[in-house]
Design a protein around this motif. Structure first.
Motif, PDB file in Angstrom:
ATOM      1  N   GLY A 147       0.741  -1.230  -0.028  1.00  0.00           N
ATOM      2  CA  GLY A 147      -0.243   0.020  -0.286  1.00  0.00           C
ATOM      3  C   GLY A 147       0.710   0.705  -0.069  1.00  0.00           C
ATOM      4  N   MET A 148       2.202   1.216   0.953  1.00  0.00           N
ATOM      5  CA  MET A 148       3.036   2.135   0.095  1.00  0.00           C
ATOM      6  C   MET A 148       3.207   3.147  -0.512  1.00  0.00           C
ATOM      7  SD  MET A 148       5.620   1.614   3.490  1.00  0.00           S
ATOM      8  CE  MET A 148       6.371   3.446   3.355  1.00  0.00           C
ATOM      9  N   ARG A 149       2.706   2.581  -1.714  1.00  0.00           N
ATOM     10  CA  ARG A 149       3.024   3.162  -3.148  1.00  0.00           C
ATOM     11  C   ARG A 149       1.941   4.114  -2.967  1.00  0.00           C
ATOM     12  NH1 ARG A 149       7.831   1.548  -5.657  1.00  0.00           N
ATOM     13  NH2 ARG A 149       7.591  -0.440  -4.913  1.00  0.00           N
ATOM     14  N   VAL A 150       0.881   4.015  -2.431  1.00  0.00           N
ATOM     15  CA  VAL A 150      -0.567   5.294  -2.971  1.00  0.00           C
ATOM     16  C   VAL A 150      -0.787   5.762  -2.240  1.00  0.00           C
ATOM     17  CG1 VAL A 150      -2.528   5.102  -2.809  1.00  0.00           C
ATOM     18  CG2 VAL A 150      -1.455   2.732  -3.179  1.00  0.00           C
ATOM     19  N   TYR A 151       0.487   6.067  -0.925  1.00  0.00           N
ATOM     20  CA  TYR A 151       0.683   7.071  -0.069  1.00  0.00           C
ATOM     21  C   TYR A 151       1.210   7.843  -0.334  1.00  0.00           C
ATOM     22  CZ  TYR A 151      -1.173   2.457   2.731  1.00  0.00           C
ATOM     23  OH  TYR A 151      -1.991   1.716   3.395  1.00  0.00           O
ATOM     24  N   ASN A 152       1.162   8.580   0.131  1.00  0.00           N
ATOM     25  CA  ASN A 152       1.816  10.516   0.235  1.00  0.00           C
ATOM     26  C   ASN A 152       2.891   9.983   1.006  1.00  0.00           C
ATOM     27  OD1 ASN A 152       0.735  10.743   2.436  1.00  0.00           O
ATOM     28  ND2 ASN A 152      -0.084  12.813   2.070  1.00  0.00           N
ATOM     29  N   ARG A 153       3.440  11.415   0.258  1.00  0.00           N
ATOM     30  CA  ARG A 153       4.963  11.955   0.769  1.00  0.00           C
ATOM     31  C   ARG A 153       4.721  11.025   2.684  1.00  0.00           C
ATOM     32  NH1 ARG A 153      10.291  12.458  -1.137  1.00  0.00           N
ATOM     33  NH2 ARG A 153      11.509  14.195   0.644  1.00  0.00           N
ATOM     34  N   ALA A 154       4.087  12.106   3.066  1.00  0.00           N
ATOM     35  CA  ALA A 154       4.399  12.455   4.922  1.00  0.00           C
ATOM     36  C   ALA A 154       4.264  11.183   4.962  1.00  0.00           C
ATOM     37  CB  ALA A 154       3.226  13.211   4.803  1.00  0.00           C
ATOM     38  N   SER A 155       3.192  10.176   4.474  1.00  0.00           N
ATOM     39  CA  SER A 155       2.662   9.260   5.188  1.00  0.00           C
ATOM     40  C   SER A 155       3.777   8.036   4.961  1.00  0.00           C
ATOM     41  CB  SER A 155       1.599   8.276   4.993  1.00  0.00           C
ATOM     42  OG  SER A 155      -0.013   9.205   4.188  1.00  0.00           O
ATOM     43  N   ARG A 156       4.328   7.798   4.075  1.00  0.00           N
ATOM     44  CA  ARG A 156       5.638   7.025   3.431  1.00  0.00           C
ATOM     45  C   ARG A 156       6.663   7.552   4.291  1.00  0.00           C
ATOM     46  NH1 ARG A 156       6.572   7.521  -2.490  1.00  0.00           N
ATOM     47  NH2 ARG A 156       4.004   6.601  -3.752  1.00  0.00           N
ATOM     48  N   LEU A 157       7.024   8.621   5.273  1.00  0.00           N
ATOM     49  CA  LEU A 157       8.497   9.433   5.807  1.00  0.00           C
ATOM     50  C   LEU A 157       7.716   8.496   7.602  1.00  0.00           C
ATOM     51  CD1 LEU A 157       8.673  13.014   4.546  1.00  0.00           C
ATOM     52  CD2 LEU A 157      10.585  10.799   5.679  1.00  0.00           C
ATOM     53  N   GLY A 158       6.404   9.075   7.784  1.00  0.00           N
ATOM     54  CA  GLY A 158       5.896   8.422   9.163  1.00  0.00           C
ATOM     55  C   GLY A 158       6.265   6.779   9.531  1.00  0.00           C
ATOM     56  N   ILE A 159       5.390   5.971   8.452  1.00  0.00           N
ATOM     57  CA  ILE A 159       5.670   4.286   8.169  1.00  0.00           C
ATOM     58  C   ILE A 159       7.088   3.903   8.359  1.00  0.00           C
ATOM     59  CG2 ILE A 159       5.751   2.533   7.155  1.00  0.00           C
ATOM     60  CD1 ILE A 159       3.133   3.748   6.024  1.00  0.00           C
ATOM     61  N   CYS A 160       8.182   4.674   8.047  1.00  0.00           N
ATOM     62  CA  CYS A 160       9.384   4.329   7.649  1.00  0.00           C
ATOM     63  C   CYS A 160       9.887   4.641   9.200  1.00  0.00           C
ATOM     64  CB  CYS A 160      10.317   5.854   6.862  1.00  0.00           C
ATOM     65  SG  CYS A 160       9.764   4.969   4.589  1.00  0.00           S
ATOM     66  N   ALA A 161       9.883   6.213  10.313  1.00  0.00           N
ATOM     67  CA  ALA A 161      10.345   6.292  11.027  1.00  0.00           C
ATOM     68  C   ALA A 161       9.950   5.313  12.274  1.00  0.00           C
ATOM     69  CB  ALA A 161      10.145   7.481  11.430  1.00  0.00           C
ATOM     70  N   THR A 162       8.238   5.223  11.833  1.00  0.00           N
ATOM     71  CA  THR A 162       8.651   4.160  12.942  1.00  0.00           C
ATOM     72  C   THR A 162       9.096   2.636  12.960  1.00  0.00           C
ATOM     73  OG1 THR A 162       5.879   5.190  12.505  1.00  0.00           O
ATOM     74  CG2 THR A 162       5.989   3.051  13.880  1.00  0.00           C
ATOM     75  N   ARG A 163       9.172   2.082  11.630  1.00  0.00           N
ATOM     76  CA  ARG A 163       9.918   1.258  11.581  1.00  0.00           C
ATOM     77  C   ARG A 163      11.379   0.936  12.261  1.00  0.00           C
ATOM     78  NH1 ARG A 163      10.345  -2.456   7.898  1.00  0.00           N
ATOM     79  NH2 ARG A 163       8.046  -3.733   8.763  1.00  0.00           N
ATOM     80  N   LEU A 164      11.797   2.178  11.918  1.00  0.00           N
ATOM     81  CA  LEU A 164      12.897   2.418  12.968  1.00  0.00           C
ATOM     82  C   LEU A 164      12.836   2.383  13.997  1.00  0.00           C
ATOM     83  CD1 LEU A 164      14.159   5.258  10.923  1.00  0.00           C
ATOM     84  CD2 LEU A 164      15.530   2.730  10.253  1.00  0.00           C
ATOM     85  N   ALA A 165      11.727   3.036  14.778  1.00  0.00           N
ATOM     86  CA  ALA A 165      11.755   3.336  15.841  1.00  0.00           C
ATOM     87  C   ALA A 165      11.265   1.731  16.948  1.00  0.00           C
ATOM     88  CB  ALA A 165      10.975   4.313  16.899  1.00  0.00           C
ATOM     89  N   MET A 166      10.519   1.014  16.450  1.00  0.00           N
ATOM     90  CA  MET A 166       9.819  -0.527  16.669  1.00  0.00           C
ATOM     91  C   MET A 166      10.839  -0.999  16.825  1.00  0.00           C
ATOM     92  SD  MET A 166       6.113  -0.795  15.208  1.00  0.00           S
ATOM     93  CE  MET A 166       5.866  -2.335  16.159  1.00  0.00           C
ATOM     94  N   THR A 167      11.756  -0.681  16.167  1.00  0.00           N
ATOM     95  CA  THR A 167      12.964  -2.291  15.683  1.00  0.00           C
ATOM     96  C   THR A 167      13.905  -1.836  16.583  1.00  0.00           C
ATOM     97  OG1 THR A 167      13.173  -2.650  13.159  1.00  0.00           O
ATOM     98  CG2 THR A 167      14.808  -2.654  14.577  1.00  0.00           C
ATOM     99  N   ASP A 168      13.902  -0.319  16.889  1.00  0.00           N
ATOM    100  CA  ASP A 168      14.945   0.101  18.283  1.00  0.00           C
ATOM    101  C   ASP A 168      14.389  -0.531  19.377  1.00  0.00           C
ATOM    102  OD1 ASP A 168      17.535   2.072  19.058  1.00  0.00           O
ATOM    103  OD2 ASP A 168      15.807   3.060  19.489  1.00  0.00           O
ATOM    104  N   ALA A 169      13.424  -0.510  19.874  1.00  0.00           N
ATOM    105  CA  ALA A 169      12.796  -0.978  20.962  1.00  0.00           C
ATOM    106  C   ALA A 169      12.845  -2.111  20.773  1.00  0.00           C
ATOM    107  CB  ALA A 169      11.521   0.111  20.999  1.00  0.00           C
ATOM    108  N   GLY A 170      12.915  -3.098  20.108  1.00  0.00           N
ATOM    109  CA  GLY A 170      12.735  -4.303  19.678  1.00  0.00           C
ATOM    110  C   GLY A 170      10.623  -4.874  20.409  1.00  0.00           C
TER     111      GLY A 170
END
Lengths: 394, 408
Positions: free
Chosen positions: A63-86
């Motif tokens: 679905g990410m290809r349909v989302y706008n830039r801010a949504s993609r950015l938010g998803i990517c930062a969330t992935r980084l934070a979730m990985t960091d927190a384990g």
């Protein structure tokens, strides 16, 4: 002293022009680097832009290809934070999200409506309509990671990041989730850039001088930040390490621009009360200073009012990364956490002659004494917010 | 031991197709008459005459020029301001500057501010980028909606904009409830406002989710949603604060539950799994037995999937009790008012608790035989009500359920 309902930050993710990790960003801030550059048009305007952002480097979710830039950015930062927190072991039913949005959906809405008007209803893409509402960037972020405890969007302008942290703190204190992400993402929307230029809010890069008497305006910023919040007892149970403790938050309203200094002072005092802290406890102020003269002046007056004789170092991350809307509060929080961790206040690039004397502006990396930091935000619509946090070992 | 702060509703402002005061609103709900009609003042490109619940504002609600010079594009702001002033007047707080200086407002909306975009899209064709002026960024800032209320009413507390789609009104009320419980304010305004937009009708039309005639929640022949415009704002107040100033405690906010489906961008979970978690949480965090719930004010949009998921969730949470709890939806009377919907439904719950009567679901004549619940239809019903559960769900999957209690 941490109680069972103490809220800790256990994960951090950031994507900014100065770096895509908290460590890289801290290194850049320590060196007083700035990613602000002039925009070719409109003029005068400058911005801190993510020129090579490729979401597939961070997350490639359906679905990410349909989302706008801010949504993609938010998803990517969330992935980084979730990985960091384990967080992998925590079921989605126990994970929540609060998204702070300031125009994060706007480009999709403008495109949808413009197509509707100029091309006709049959030429619109119906799948874009649900993505054109203010809650969409947060909703697709929660959907991407199966976050089922809650998915909330606050649209409190530039104060939204701090208010999202405050709301999330209270929801976790009540046990409505075991952990939750506070996320915000900012991308440049051409209509907003144009409007800001015409409102006289922006300046060329050389004239963006936060808290300086020669500042002519702000730069806009692109960035995304996600912080994982968690009750301390839950974090300890799963062996997660706290990076900081959130102590208190408050927001107040100033009905007129000339009342912002008083409104922000009320918010700060309330946040200090909630944190059982006093101005003397503060080692650092991570301010909202952006380079817009009247807003910087209002904040400086507010800080002088609250800090009194205290020589608390005042820094301003927007001098390096621009005004990133609701994301700014999270960038300021991230910078404060890294400062407390390094026991160093990051300098304000470009500040030479303070417009409002009486504060201890940080113009070069300065050692910190103490464990508490104040983060502030104020908006042109009158919202004033403050957050008190401390290092994890406090 | 510190006694928990109790939060009551001390005033309501309801702006809807049923009129602009609480009495007219309640009278229309009890009559159960469908107020959905062909829209006289709103059209969308290449669409037939639209049907919905349209508001006729009063002269006193004329849009102040310093808010916007164009009432068409600032319709949502106008509705919100009208509801706020009426709610404060109902609470006896209009002009009480000392009290209001520490009060706040949390408001929700879904698409209402899109009218400001619409103005731009029309001008863009002729003017290009010259259509953008310096105030555009501020006019499309969602936070401006509660900020306008705060500035005009002299509020100095927290001023937030909650955007959780059609559950915005309940969510805003929940955060305002928490603000008072933890002592951050004694008085908070909470609710939502929304109006018609081109994208709303076009988007739902293209998705096949608009009712062919009018919405028929829970009916066997239900085929979609009908929209309304409106605003609902409740004045929430700490109980002792309300008593000490001689204010009315109309009902109590007992608690709330929230959840997220994380199932689909638009479609609700057909099994209502997430919805059920929100309902259960509302009961458990309020320490309330399910048997005390005497009325469920359903989201009840009239779309096949929403109603199905909602009914399944109710059955999951209430089990054998479910068929004995009266349920109705007010959306077939005033339309689905999106961000305002659950706030207006909360006002309906307040009035139900006050009058011990339940409004019927208009247009519901033959309940879906799969559902097997006690839908109130045809006429209002008298009932001994202690607690009402107000349900809401929105695009993106966020669910918010509010529990309201009777005050003696």
């Amino acid at each position: 002293m941490a109680s069972s309902t103490t809220i800790a930050v256990t994960g951090m993710g950031v994507i900014a022009p100065l770096g895509d990790s908290p460590v890289a960003l801290a290194e850049a801030l320590a060196q007083a680097r700035s990613s602000i550059a002039d925009l070719p048009e409109p003029s005068p305007a400058s911005a801190s832009r993510l020129t090579d952002f490729d979401f597939t480097r961070y997350a490639n979710i359906r679905g990410m290809r349909v989302y706008n830039r801010a949504s993609r950015l938010g998803i990517c930062a969330t992935r980084l934070a979730m990985t960091d927190a384990g967080l992998e072991s925590i079921p989605g039913e126990d994970l929540g999200l609060v998204f702070a949005s300031h125009h994060a959906h706007l480009d999709t809405l403008i495109e949808y409506d413009r197509n509707l008007v100029t091309l006709g209803p049959s030429r619109t893409n119906p799948s874009l309509m649900p993505l054109a509402i203010a809650s969409a960037p947060g909703a697709v972020t929660a959907l991407s990671f199966g976050l089922k405890a809650f998915s909330i969007t606050l649209a409190n302008g530039d104060a939204g990041g701090l208010d999202a942290l405050g709301l999330c703190m209270h929801l976790l204190e009540q046990g409505r989730a075991r952990a939750a992400m506070v996320v915000s993402a900012s991308s440049l929307c051409s209509e907003i850039v144009l409007s800001a230029v015409r409102a006289g809010l922006l300046a060329e890069a050389r004239n963006v001088r936060v808290f300086d008497r020669d500042s002519r305006g702000a730069a806009l910023g692109e960035a995304a930040v996600a912080l994982v919040l968690e009750r301390m007892d839950h974090a300890c149970q799963r062996g997660a390490q706290a990076k900081a403790i959130l102590r208190g938050h408050a927001s107040r309203f100033a009905p007129r621009p000339d009342l912002i200094p008083a409104g922000l002072a009320r918010a700060i005092r309330r946040a200090l009360d909630a944190a059982n802290s006093t101005p003397a406890d503060l080692a650092l102020v991570s301010s909202a200073g952006s380079g817009v003269p009247e807003m910087d002046r209002a904040e400086a007056l507010s800080l002088i009012d609250v800090l009194g004789e205290e020589k608390t170092p005042v820094t301003a991350v927007k001098a390096a990364v621009g005004e990133a809307g609701a994301c700014s509060g999270l960038l300021q929080t991230l910078a404060a956490i890294s400062s407390l961790s390094a026991k160093t206040a990051w300098p304000i690039p470009g500040l030479r002659n303070p417009a409002v004397p009486g504060l201890t502006y940080v113009t070069q990396a300065t050692p910190l004494r103490g464990n508490h930091a104040l983060v502030t935000a104020a908006t042109r619509t009158g919202s004033c917010s403050a957050l008190v946090l401390s290092s994890a070992n406090d | 031991m510190v006694t928990p702060r109790r939060v009551v509703v001390s005033g309501c402002g309801a702006i809807s197709a049923a009129g602009n005061d609480v009495e007219a609103f309640w009278s229309a709900l009890l009559a159960g008459r469908c107020l959905l009609q062909p829209l006289a003042h709103f059209t969308a490109p290449e669409m037939d005459v639209l049907t919905g619940g349209e508001v006729a504002l009063d002269e006193e609600d004329a849009l102040p020029a310093d808010v916007d010079t164009d009432p068409e594009r600032a319709r949502c702001e106008q509705l919100a301001l009208a509801a706020a002033s009426r709610a404060l007047r109902h609470a006896g707080l209009l002009g009480q500057t000392a009290t209001l200086a520490n009060a706040g407002v949390i408001l929700g909306s879904t698409m209402g501010l899109e009218r400001q975009i619409g103005d731009l899209s029309q001008r863009w064709s002729a003017e290009g980028s010259a259509a953008i002026d310096g105030s555009f960024g501020l006019r499309v800032d969602e936070h401006r909606l509660p900020a306008l209320i705060a500035a005009r009413c002299g509020l100095g507390g927290p001023v937030w904009h909650n955007a959780t789609a059609c559950s915005s009104g309940n969510a805003a009320t929940a955060w305002a409830f928490d603000t008072i419980v933890r002592g951050d304010a004694d008085v908070m305004l909470a609710g939502g406002a929304d109006t018609f937009t081109r994208s709303l009708f076009n988007g739902f039309g293209r998705m096949g989710a608009l009712a062919k005639s009018v919405c028929k929640p829970f009916d066997k022949s239900r085929d979609g949603v009908s929209f309304g415009e409106g605003a609902g704002i409740l004045v929430l107040e700490e109980l002792e604060h309300a008593r000490s100033r001689g204010g009315h405690a109309l009902a109590e906010i007992v608690g709330y539950g929230i959840s997220n489906d994380a199932y689909h961008v638009t479609a609700p979970d057909p099994n209502g799994t997430g919805y059920a978690r929100a309902m259960s949480q509302a009961l458990s965090t309020s320490h309330v037995e399910a048997a005390r719930v005497g009325y469920i004010c359903a989201h009840g949009t009239g779309t096949p999937y929403n109603d199905l998921g909602e009914v399944r969730a109710i059955r999951t949470v209430f089990g054998d009790l479910a068929p004995r709890i009266p349920i109705s939806s007010i959306k077939s009377i005033i339309g689905h008012t999106n961000g305002a919907a659950s706030a207006l439904a909360s006002i309906a719950c307040v009035l139900s608790l006050r009058s011990q009567r339940i409004p019927p679901t208009a247009n519901l004549t033959e309940p879906d035989p799969e559902f097997g619940l006690d839908f109130v239809m045809g006429q209002a019903r008298a009932a001994a009500l202690d607690l009402c559960l107000n349900l809401s769900a929105g695009f993106g999957g966020f669910n918010a359920c509010l529990l309201l209690g009777r005050m003696p």
